[in-house]
Design an enzyme around this catalytic site. Structure first.
Site, PDB file in Angstrom:
ATOM      1  N   CYS A   1       0.865  -1.172   0.000  1.00  0.00           N
ATOM      2  CA  CYS A   1       0.000   0.000   0.000  1.00  0.00           C
ATOM      3  C   CYS A   1       0.906   1.228   0.000  1.00  0.00           C
ATOM      4  O   CYS A   1       2.034   1.165  -0.473  1.00  0.00           O
ATOM      5  CB  CYS A   1      -0.946  -0.019   1.208  1.00  0.00           C
ATOM      6  SG  CYS A   1      -0.121   0.084   2.803  1.00  0.00           S
ATOM      7  N   LYS A   2       0.437   2.312   0.547  1.00  0.00           N
ATOM      8  CA  LYS A   2       1.226   3.543   0.567  1.00  0.00           C
ATOM      9  C   LYS A   2       2.367   3.464   1.572  1.00  0.00           C
ATOM     10  O   LYS A   2       3.506   3.771   1.235  1.00  0.00           O
ATOM     11  CB  LYS A   2       0.322   4.737   0.883  1.00  0.00           C
ATOM     12  CG  LYS A   2       1.058   6.060   0.898  1.00  0.00           C
ATOM     13  CD  LYS A   2       0.114   7.217   1.165  1.00  0.00           C
ATOM     14  CE  LYS A   2       0.868   8.536   1.200  1.00  0.00           C
ATOM     15  NZ  LYS A   2      -0.046   9.655   1.473  1.00  0.00           N
TER      16      LYS A   2
END
Length: 101
Positions: A65-66
């Site tokens: 993810c981020k």
């Protein structure tokens, strides 16, 4: 849950290894920048809409993810759903950008 660094992920990618890379961010984040993984937002995983992943239940899944929080949650859910080899990318896209631009 296992973890993989962005260095290890890049090494796999550079070798041309077959990897099942899953991006659990939102479509707008994916459109802005992605590592070429399959987009399956965390919300789909949380609601157990896992049909896109069912065939990969016993294969290695590398989840990112981020920054690593959403992917960690996704790994935990997938493990509870019977997936046997999930790895969280430590630091996510932020770590990738910091390391490789």
């Amino acid at each position: 849950m296992q973890h993989i660094t962005v260095d290890d992920l890049k090494a796999l990618m550079d070798k041309g290894s077959h990897i099942n890379l899953i991006d659990v961010r939102e479509p707008s984040e994916y459109a802005e920048f992605n590592l070429g993984g399959k987009l399956i937002p965390l919300g789909k995983i949380q609601s157990f809409q896992l049909e896109d992943l069912e065939d990969l239940k016993n294969e290695e899944l590398i989840i990112h993810c981020k920054a690593g929080s959403r992917s960690m949650a996704a790994c935990a859910i997938l493990e509870s759903a019977g997936f046997t080899n999930v790895k969280n990318v430590t630091g996510g896209v932020l770590a990738w950008k910091q390391k490789f631009g």
